[in-house]
Design an enzyme around this catalytic site. Structure first.
Site, PDB file in Angstrom:
ATOM      1  N   LYS A 144       0.858  -1.184   0.000  1.00  0.00           N
ATOM      2  CA  LYS A 144       0.000   0.000   0.000  1.00  0.00           C
ATOM      3  C   LYS A 144       0.890   1.229   0.000  1.00  0.00           C
ATOM      4  CE  LYS A 144      -4.451   1.027   0.264  1.00  0.00           C
ATOM      5  NZ  LYS A 144      -5.598   0.241  -0.237  1.00  0.00           N
TER       6      LYS A 144
HETATM    7  N1  LIG Z   1     -11.714   2.034  -4.642  1.00  0.00           N
HETATM    8  C1  LIG Z   1     -11.584   0.736  -4.473  1.00  0.00           C
HETATM    9  O1  LIG Z   1     -11.599  -0.055  -5.438  1.00  0.00           O
HETATM   10  C2  LIG Z   1     -11.474   0.159  -3.093  1.00  0.00           C
HETATM   11  C3  LIG Z   1     -11.281  -1.218  -2.975  1.00  0.00           C
HETATM   12  C4  LIG Z   1     -11.270  -1.796  -1.706  1.00  0.00           C
HETATM   13  C5  LIG Z   1     -11.418  -0.984  -0.585  1.00  0.00           C
HETATM   14  N2  LIG Z   1     -11.569   0.367  -0.725  1.00  0.00           N
HETATM   15  C6  LIG Z   1     -11.750   1.138   0.508  1.00  0.00           C
HETATM   16  O2  LIG Z   1     -13.065   1.690   0.503  1.00  0.00           O
HETATM   17  C7  LIG Z   1     -13.077   2.935   1.202  1.00  0.00           C
HETATM   18  C8  LIG Z   1     -13.621   4.017   0.287  1.00  0.00           C
HETATM   19  O3  LIG Z   1     -12.798   4.069  -0.882  1.00  0.00           O
HETATM   20  P1  LIG Z   1     -13.278   4.828  -2.203  1.00  0.00           P
HETATM   21  O4  LIG Z   1     -12.362   4.383  -3.276  1.00  0.00           O
HETATM   22  O5  LIG Z   1     -14.740   4.713  -2.368  1.00  0.00           O
HETATM   23  O6  LIG Z   1     -12.916   6.323  -1.814  1.00  0.00           O
HETATM   24  P2  LIG Z   1     -13.595   7.634  -2.384  1.00  0.00           P
HETATM   25  O7  LIG Z   1     -12.668   8.742  -2.013  1.00  0.00           O
HETATM   26  O8  LIG Z   1     -14.014   7.470  -3.801  1.00  0.00           O
HETATM   27  O9  LIG Z   1     -14.951   7.732  -1.528  1.00  0.00           O
HETATM   28  C9  LIG Z   1     -15.004   7.850  -0.152  1.00  0.00           C
HETATM   29  C10 LIG Z   1     -16.284   8.613   0.173  1.00  0.00           C
HETATM   30  O10 LIG Z   1     -16.500   8.576   1.564  1.00  0.00           O
HETATM   31  C11 LIG Z   1     -16.801   9.890   2.031  1.00  0.00           C
HETATM   32  N3  LIG Z   1     -16.328   9.959   3.409  1.00  0.00           N
HETATM   33  C12 LIG Z   1     -15.053   9.937   3.854  1.00  0.00           C
HETATM   34  N4  LIG Z   1     -15.031   9.962   5.202  1.00  0.00           N
HETATM   35  C13 LIG Z   1     -16.318   9.990   5.600  1.00  0.00           C
HETATM   36  C14 LIG Z   1     -16.951  10.021   6.853  1.00  0.00           C
HETATM   37  N5  LIG Z   1     -16.250  10.022   7.979  1.00  0.00           N
HETATM   38  N6  LIG Z   1     -18.304  10.052   6.882  1.00  0.00           N
HETATM   39  C15 LIG Z   1     -19.039  10.049   5.761  1.00  0.00           C
HETATM   40  N7  LIG Z   1     -18.488   9.999   4.529  1.00  0.00           N
HETATM   41  C16 LIG Z   1     -17.150   9.989   4.443  1.00  0.00           C
HETATM   42  C17 LIG Z   1     -16.084  10.822   1.088  1.00  0.00           C
HETATM   43  O11 LIG Z   1     -16.722  12.098   1.066  1.00  0.00           O
HETATM   44  C18 LIG Z   1     -16.200  10.080  -0.249  1.00  0.00           C
HETATM   45  O12 LIG Z   1     -17.383  10.416  -0.953  1.00  0.00           O
HETATM   46  C19 LIG Z   1     -11.646   3.130   1.685  1.00  0.00           C
HETATM   47  O13 LIG Z   1     -11.529   2.557   2.959  1.00  0.00           O
HETATM   48  C20 LIG Z   1     -10.821   2.317   0.689  1.00  0.00           C
HETATM   49  O14 LIG Z   1      -9.569   1.931   1.190  1.00  0.00           O
HETATM   50  C21 LIG Z   1     -11.587   0.951  -1.951  1.00  0.00           C
END
Ligand SMILES: NC(=O)c1ccc[n+]([C@@H]2O[C@H](COP(=O)([O-])OP(=O)(O)OC[C@H]3O[C@@H](n4cnc5c(N)ncnc54)[C@H](O)[C@@H]3O)[C@@H](O)[C@H]2O)c1
Length: 457
Positions: A144
């Site tokens: 990561k």
């Molecule tokens: N993108 C991927 O393919 C992927 C894969 C596996 C895991 N993840 C995990 O999923 C999670 C989200 O990733 P993502 O890619 O969707 O990110 P992203 O930045 O696209 O979306 C995250 C969303 O959550 C909102 N947010 C952040 N903190 C918040 C809070 N405390 N309360 C309410 N809303 C909040 C943000 O405004 C944003 O809209 C992370 O933990 C990431 O590590 C992502």
């Protein structure tokens, strides 16, 4: 073969370090103290993963030497990245890349751009990638990266310079056979395109397979962008069926409406689930009749926020996190770490917690959820659809032959379904919760490969 009554997946299932006779035996009652951390450390994701790792490894009777190898990351890099800002000043950003394990294949894991990135967080995320890739049985290790910055405050040109310099600092350590970055919070397809281009310029040839999550026209995979959300819907279907419910009876609340949250909403809505609530940073939405998700997606694309969406009751930003405790069948935290803690776990009102985000539940909260009988689909299983499609992207780039979206989705659905069944079979055979079962399955696979490869002196 690992404990599973399901037909073998298309990938060969590795053998196990634990003899099948042992794995089939019911676990002794409470042979070890449950995993715990000091209350002051509840929010430290690395300590939480360490405690869960130690517990799962002891349950597997893993030898102490292998525990020592797998407990710590293989390599941790810290880089300080000078970037010329648009106003001519120079800023220096701190970035990390942690490679937790490369036993089963190249390191694999996203790059996060956020103001609160820390080495402990990147370490935890890297180790979760090791376990996640092993749970879905794809040939990657775990890694990561992260840079401490606020991407919303940087111009596109500043983001590009930061990304290119960060990539250049990592040039000897990443590569299709070494470590393959992908997008995470604060990064996207464009950032991956810049990383791929920078790496390719150094190599004097185009190397698309150095990163995944790229735009489809430059070596990205069809279906990758939606894969995490789709995978969440697949495991929700399995969990709901396991509890004797149906999608159409299931009310859902989702935290986060970014890549993962909006993708999960889209796929769950399409399967007949009723999405009652969405909690975002700047706003919350609630509609007892179910939110029209296609309309919300169109609204967000236009307004860049869910605030003001006319098809639901508005919940203030201050109250949006309280939506997590309202009654529903399925709760999907899909935003960030440490949102289900010892402070709110007892108030949860869901039957299933399907963890879209990485590390949304703290260690002390695990016990509270277990006491409440909430069925947890742990992050290293629930959100593994993203890395599984990244694996498909890496394979397609190396073959130079690209699959249709249907081919990607069919393979993804099968891997997610099989992995869910593998984890549940482990949980039932060992009488442990689903999270510890997922760790045990993963540790078993990584330990087996580590032993097979032996130790380089
Ligand atoms: N993108 C991927 O393919 C992927 C894969 C596996 C895991 N993840 C995990 O999923 C999670 C989200 O990733 P993502 O890619 O969707 O990110 P992203 O930045 O696209 O979306 C995250 C969303 O959550 C909102 N947010 C952040 N903190 C918040 C809070 N405390 N309360 C309410 N809303 C909040 C943000 O405004 C944003 O809209 C992370 O933990 C990431 O590590 C992502």
């Amino acid at each position: 073969m690992p404990v599973s009554s399901t037909p073998p997946t298309e990938l060969p299932m590795p053998d196990s370090l634990v003899p099948s006779t042992e794995r089939a035996k019911p676990a002794p009652t409470h042979p070890h103290a449950p995993p715990s951390v000091h209350p002051d450390d509840e929010m430290n994701p690395w300590l939480a993963q360490e405690a869960r790792f130690d517990y799962a490894a002891r349950k597997l009777n893993l030898d102490e030497g292998t525990c020592k190898i797998l407990r710590l990351p293989t390599r941790e890099l810290i880089v300080h990245i000078p970037v010329q800002m648009d106003n001519g000043s120079i800023e220096v950003f701190t970035g990390y890349r942690v490679q937790h394990s490369i036993a089963r294949g190249p390191g694999k894991g996203g790059v996060r751009y956020a103001p609160d990135v820390s080495l402990d967080e990147v370490r935890a995320l890297a180790s979760w990638m090791t376990w996640k890739c092993a749970v879905v049985n794809i040939p990657f290790g775990g890694a990561k990266g992260g840079v401490i910055c606020d991407p919303r405050k940087l111009s596109q040109a500043e983001l590009e310079r930061l990304t290119r310099r960060y990539t250049a600092e990592l040039i000897e350590f990443i590569g299709p056979e070494k470590d393959v970055p992908a997008p995470d919070v604060g990064t996207n397809e464009q950032v991956m395109a810049w990383m791929m281009d920078t790496y390719s310029m150094h190599m004097r040839q185009t190397v698309t397979s150095v990163v995944t999550g790229k735009p489809v026209n430059i070596g990205g995979s069809r279906g990758r962008l939606e894969a995490t959300g789709r995978g969440i819907a697949v495991v929700c279907d399995q969990a709901v069926a396991k509890l004797g419910l149906a999608a159409s009876q299931s009310r859902v609340i989702i935290q986060g409406f970014g890549n993962v949250g909006s993708g999960a909403a889209h796929h769950l809505h399409a399967r007949g689930y009723r999405i009652l609530g969405i909690a975002e940073y700047d706003a919350g939405l609630w509609n007892e009749a179910g939110i029209d998700i296609p309309a919300l997606l169109a609204y967000k694309a236009q307004h860049k926020s869910i605030a003001g969406f006319p098809g639901a009751q508005a919940v203030s930003a201050a109250d949006s996190s309280a939506l997590l405790t309202r009654e529903c069948e399925v709760l999907v935290p899909a935003a960030t770490e440490n949102v289900i803690t010892s402070a709110n776990a007892a108030s949860l009102n869901c039957r299933i917690l399907c963890e879209g985000a990485n590390g949304p539940t703290t260690l002390p909260a695990d016990d509270i959820l277990a006491a409440k009988g909430i069925f947890v689909v742990p992050d290293i299983l629930a959100n593994a659809g993203g890395v599984t499609a990244s694996y498909f992207e890496w394979v397609q780039d190396r073959m130079g032959l690209f699959w249709t979206e249907d081919e990607v989705n069919t393979r993804l659905d099968r891997i997610m379904t099989d992995s869910f069944r593998d984890v549940i079979a482990y949980a039932e055979a060992h009488a442990v919760n689903n999270r510890i079962a997922a760790y045990m399955l993963a540790i078993d696979r990584v330990a087996y490969t580590t032993h097979q490869r032996g130790m380089y002196a």
